[in-house]
Design an enzyme around this catalytic site. Structure first.
Site, PDB file in Angstrom:
ATOM      1  N   GLU A   1     -63.008   1.818  12.099  1.00 12.08           N
ATOM      2  CA  GLU A   1     -64.166   2.085  12.958  1.00 12.08           C
ATOM      3  C   GLU A   1     -63.927   3.292  13.860  1.00 12.08           C
ATOM      4  OE1 GLU A   1     -64.013  -2.187  13.714  1.00 12.08           O
ATOM      5  OE2 GLU A   1     -66.188  -2.114  13.937  1.00 12.08           O
TER       6      GLU A   1
ATOM      7  N   ARG B   1     -66.443 -18.544  16.681  1.00  9.86           N
ATOM      8  CA  ARG B   1     -67.910 -18.667  16.788  1.00  9.86           C
ATOM      9  C   ARG B   1     -68.452 -19.504  15.638  1.00  9.86           C
ATOM     10  NH1 ARG B   1     -68.947 -12.368  17.182  1.00  9.86           N
ATOM     11  NH2 ARG B   1     -66.757 -12.098  17.644  1.00  9.86           N
TER      12      ARG B   1
ATOM     13  N   HIS C   1     -71.389  -4.828  13.807  1.00  9.55           N
ATOM     14  CA  HIS C   1     -70.384  -4.284  12.877  1.00  9.55           C
ATOM     15  C   HIS C   1     -70.937  -3.092  12.099  1.00  9.55           C
ATOM     16  CE1 HIS C   1     -68.159  -8.411  12.587  1.00  9.55           C
ATOM     17  NE2 HIS C   1     -67.557  -7.631  13.472  1.00  9.55           N
TER      18      HIS C   1
ATOM     19  N   ASP D   1     -56.854 -17.931  14.099  1.00  7.67           N
ATOM     20  CA  ASP D   1     -56.242 -16.841  13.358  1.00  7.67           C
ATOM     21  C   ASP D   1     -56.100 -17.274  11.894  1.00  7.67           C
ATOM     22  OD1 ASP D   1     -54.038 -15.271  12.138  1.00  7.67           O
ATOM     23  OD2 ASP D   1     -53.986 -14.352  14.124  1.00  7.67           O
TER      24      ASP D   1
ATOM     25  N   HIS E   1     -67.670  -7.865   6.260  1.00 10.89           N
ATOM     26  CA  HIS E   1     -66.663  -7.527   7.277  1.00 10.89           C
ATOM     27  C   HIS E   1     -66.104  -8.852   7.799  1.00 10.89           C
ATOM     28  CE1 HIS E   1     -64.923  -5.152  10.673  1.00 10.89           C
ATOM     29  NE2 HIS E   1     -64.848  -6.392  11.138  1.00 10.89           N
ATOM     30  N   LEU E   2     -64.862  -9.141   7.416  1.00 10.23           N
ATOM     31  CA  LEU E   2     -64.258 -10.426   7.780  1.00 10.23           C
ATOM     32  C   LEU E   2     -63.072 -10.191   8.702  1.00 10.23           C
ATOM     33  CD1 LEU E   2     -64.204 -11.993   4.169  1.00 10.23           C
ATOM     34  CD2 LEU E   2     -66.095 -11.993   5.810  1.00 10.23           C
TER      35      LEU E   2
ATOM     36  N   ARG F   1     -54.451 -16.239   9.413  1.00  6.80           N
ATOM     37  CA  ARG F   1     -53.089 -16.374   8.863  1.00  6.80           C
ATOM     38  C   ARG F   1     -52.528 -17.766   9.160  1.00  6.80           C
ATOM     39  NH1 ARG F   1     -51.476 -10.641  11.144  1.00  6.80           N
ATOM     40  NH2 ARG F   1     -52.893 -11.506  12.662  1.00  6.80           N
TER      41      ARG F   1
ATOM     42  N   ILE G   1     -59.249 -10.051   7.565  1.00  8.37           N
ATOM     43  CA  ILE G   1     -59.198 -11.103   6.540  1.00  8.37           C
ATOM     44  C   ILE G   1     -59.604 -10.538   5.183  1.00  8.37           C
ATOM     45  CG2 ILE G   1     -60.154 -13.334   5.838  1.00  8.37           C
ATOM     46  CD1 ILE G   1     -60.614 -13.920   8.870  1.00  8.37           C
ATOM     47  N   GLY G   2     -60.686  -9.789   5.162  1.00  6.46           N
ATOM     48  CA  GLY G   2     -61.190  -9.238   3.894  1.00  6.46           C
ATOM     49  C   GLY G   2     -60.177  -8.329   3.225  1.00  6.46           C
ATOM     50  N   GLU G   3     -59.445  -7.567   4.037  1.00  5.86           N
ATOM     51  CA  GLU G   3     -58.478  -6.608   3.478  1.00  5.86           C
ATOM     52  C   GLU G   3     -57.181  -7.280   3.047  1.00  5.86           C
ATOM     53  OE1 GLU G   3     -57.941  -3.445   6.403  1.00  5.86           O
ATOM     54  OE2 GLU G   3     -60.095  -3.480   6.753  1.00  5.86           O
TER      55      GLU G   3
ATOM     56  N   ASN H   1     -62.894   2.650  22.995  1.00  5.46           N
ATOM     57  CA  ASN H   1     -63.547   1.374  22.744  1.00  5.46           C
ATOM     58  C   ASN H   1     -63.220   0.478  23.941  1.00  5.46           C
ATOM     59  OD1 ASN H   1     -64.430  -1.079  21.838  1.00  5.46           O
ATOM     60  ND2 ASN H   1     -63.385  -0.985  19.854  1.00  5.46           N
TER      61      ASN H   1
HETATM   62  P1  ADP Z   1     -61.140  -7.806  14.791  1.00  6.52           P
HETATM   63  O1  ADP Z   1     -62.359  -8.439  14.240  1.00  6.52           O
HETATM   64  O2  ADP Z   1     -60.779  -8.298  16.165  1.00  6.52           O
HETATM   65  O3  ADP Z   1     -61.090  -6.291  14.649  1.00  6.52           O
HETATM   66  P2  ADP Z   1     -59.336  -7.873  12.527  1.00  6.52           P
HETATM   67  O4  ADP Z   1     -60.287  -7.147  11.665  1.00  6.52           O
HETATM   68  O5  ADP Z   1     -58.015  -7.249  12.802  1.00  6.52           O
HETATM   69  O6  ADP Z   1     -59.946  -8.353  13.908  1.00  6.52           O
HETATM   70  O7  ADP Z   1     -59.070  -9.298  11.817  1.00  6.52           O
HETATM   71  C1  ADP Z   1     -58.312 -10.284  12.424  1.00  6.52           C
HETATM   72  C2  ADP Z   1     -58.220 -11.453  11.462  1.00  6.52           C
HETATM   73  O8  ADP Z   1     -57.582 -11.013  10.255  1.00  6.52           O
HETATM   74  C3  ADP Z   1     -57.380 -12.607  12.000  1.00  6.52           C
HETATM   75  O9  ADP Z   1     -58.030 -13.834  11.711  1.00  6.52           O
HETATM   76  C4  ADP Z   1     -56.120 -12.488  11.194  1.00  6.52           C
HETATM   77  O10 ADP Z   1     -55.480 -13.712  11.033  1.00  6.52           O
HETATM   78  C5  ADP Z   1     -56.672 -12.017   9.878  1.00  6.52           C
HETATM   79  N1  ADP Z   1     -55.610 -11.515   8.998  1.00  6.52           N
HETATM   80  C6  ADP Z   1     -54.852 -10.431   9.138  1.00  6.52           C
HETATM   81  N2  ADP Z   1     -53.938 -10.371   8.133  1.00  6.52           N
HETATM   82  C7  ADP Z   1     -54.139 -11.447   7.348  1.00  6.52           C
HETATM   83  C8  ADP Z   1     -53.542 -11.975   6.163  1.00  6.52           C
HETATM   84  N3  ADP Z   1     -52.540 -11.368   5.581  1.00  6.52           N
HETATM   85  N4  ADP Z   1     -54.026 -13.128   5.650  1.00  6.52           N
HETATM   86  C9  ADP Z   1     -55.055 -13.771   6.240  1.00  6.52           C
HETATM   87  N5  ADP Z   1     -55.663 -13.338   7.353  1.00  6.52           N
HETATM   88  C10 ADP Z   1     -55.217 -12.194   7.899  1.00  6.52           C
END
Ligand code: ADP
Length: 413
Positions: free
Chosen positions: A399, A256, A195, A297, A223-224, A299, A346-348, A16
């Site tokens: 992915e 964005r 995505h 971010d 997909h978040l 978190r 975020i979703g997970e 990637n």
């Molecule tokens: P990408 O889209 O670059 O692949 P990811 O799918 O890893 O990124 O998602 C990154 C986002 O997930 C960040 O905003 C991160 O803060 C958020 N994230 C990861 N763990 C948590 C959590 N426990 N609670 C809230 N947000 C989280």
């Protein structure tokens, strides 16, 4: 000779390539077990570095390659790929190139030309190149990864897996914008969606988890991650998605803006004298969560909100409200749904975002069980109340694994 035959073609490499980074993963072809996972970062900059994790049996080792010289830099993707192969060799993860059955590449934009993953040949490369204007930041980096690996190992079959291809099933009424039709015909202005690899992967996983045929399911996939997108999936096919001609449209994201009034850029140009480039930069890099509360971010946003920061609380409310609006829209587009899927970082991981995005949707059959939602797990799981009409699933996306699987399908080792 016999031994050579036995060790041949047992691994799949997935690349990637970003504009200044190279992510890679190596899989065992038999069981898709992850053998190594690495990243070369800040390619072309002063302090490039590379690291790779790999497992030998049950032992996890880390191989950080940061040469003593602070000024060490990986000049370009060619060097990054050399470093990747060095690390794979040094760790004995890949001692001979002949072990590779194929190399899978993530390619961001496949335009209308690619509906499925393809084996890469000169024509495919020329088409990805022609599509550069649609993804000027991504397709050139993806192409470099393809060219350099091809040059180094021309005998290994290579596969391109496109972020856009799963959305090529979207019908015209969902992908044509309210603009002069000639812009679609002449300039390819339309919704493409992104995505796709992730949406496709989690939707397949949902069908397995629900023990239903994909051809019987109507799903909304959310997909978040840093980028966020929603997709409406009818019987295994994408029929609409929130990202558009570019990944700027749709849900609000980390930096964005997502959906905004298209007149805002003209207003900003007129009133503030901002240039096109400055506005593009603002909408892509300084908007979204970051623009509202200073953090992109999630978190950090959640942490700040918990401490009483009003801007962060507002950013979370906006983020979840956008998701809720898309859930409603896609429920209408699909005439009811079987399940909603949360995936991406975020979703997970964020029970708060899942809860807020689905709150007060009971009349539409969506009802999250707080105990299930709050339980921490990295496994696929349902978080809906037992009697809820709509299942709500948390499905870890992967992915790279999806690309590895698609690559195997095409290389027929
Ligand atoms: P990408 O889209 O670059 O692949 P990811 O799918 O890893 O990124 O998602 C990154 C986002 O997930 C960040 O905003 C991160 O803060 C958020 N994230 C990861 N763990 C948590 C959590 N426990 N609670 C809230 N947000 C989280």
């Amino acid at each position: 000779m016999l031994e050579t035959t036995r060790i041949k073609k047992i691994k799949i490499l997935v690349l990637n390539s970003g504009s200044s980074s190279l992510k890679f993963q190596l899989f065992d072809i038999k069981n898709f077990h992850l053998l190594a996972s690495g990243l070369v970062e800040q390619i072309g900059e002063k302090h490039s570095f590379a690291h790779m994790k790999y497992a030998t049996g049950i032992h996890q080792k880390e191989n950080i390659r940061q040469p003593a010289c602070q000024d060490y830099s990986v000049a370009d993707h060619q060097q990054a790929i050399e470093i990747m192969f060095d690390m794979l060799k040094e760790s004995s993860c890949l001692t001979r190139m002949e072990e590779l059955a194929g190399i899978g590449h993530r390619v961001v934009h496949g335009g209308e030309d690619f509906h499925d993953p393809v084996l890469i040949n000169d024509q495919v490369i020329a088409t990805i190149e022609r599509l550069i204007p649609l993804a000027p930041l991504h397709n050139p980096a993806n192409l470099t990864g393809i060219r350099v690996t091809k040059q180094r190992s021309p005998e290994i079959p290579q596969v391109a897996v496109f972020d856009t291809s799963c959305h090529q099933s979207i019908p015209g009424h969902a992908y044509i914008y309210g603009l002069p039709y000639t812009l679609y015909e002449k300039q390819q202005v339309r919704r493409y969606g992104f995505h796709g690899t992730s949406h496709h992967y989690v939707v397949q996983q949902a069908a397995i988890y629900l023990d239903k045929k994909i051809s019987k399911l109507k799903l909304i996939s959310l997909h978040l991650g840093n980028g966020t997108s929603a997709a409406a999936i009818q019987y295994g096919k994408s029929i609409d998605t929130s990202m558009g001609m570019t990944p700027l449209e749709g849900l609000i994201m980390g930096t964005r803006c997502g959906d905004i009034d298209p007149a805002i850029p003209f207003y900003l140009a007129r009133e503030t004298g901002m240039t096109l480039q400055e506005i593009e930069d603002l909408l892509n890099k300084r908007s979204g969560l970051k623009g509202i509360c200073g953090q992109n971010d999630m978190r950090a946003v959640v942490k700040q909100a918990a401490k009483g920061d009003a801007g962060s609380e507002l950013a979370i409310r906006i983020f979840c409200y956008h998701i809720k609006k898309y859930i409603g829209a896609y429920m209408a587009a699909l005439n009811g749904i079987d399940a909603i899927i949360f995936t991406g970082g975020i979703g997970e991981n964020s029970n708060l975002i899942r809860e807020r995005s689905c709150e007060n949707l009971q009349n539409l059959g969506v009802d999250i069980d707080p105990v299930k939602n709050n339980a921490s797990s990295n496994k696929i799981r349902g978080i809906h109340c037992d009697l809820a009409q709509v299942k709500v699933l948390v499905i870890p996306t992967n992915e790279e694994l999806a690309i590895a699987m698609q690559t195997v399908k095409l290389v027929h080792p």
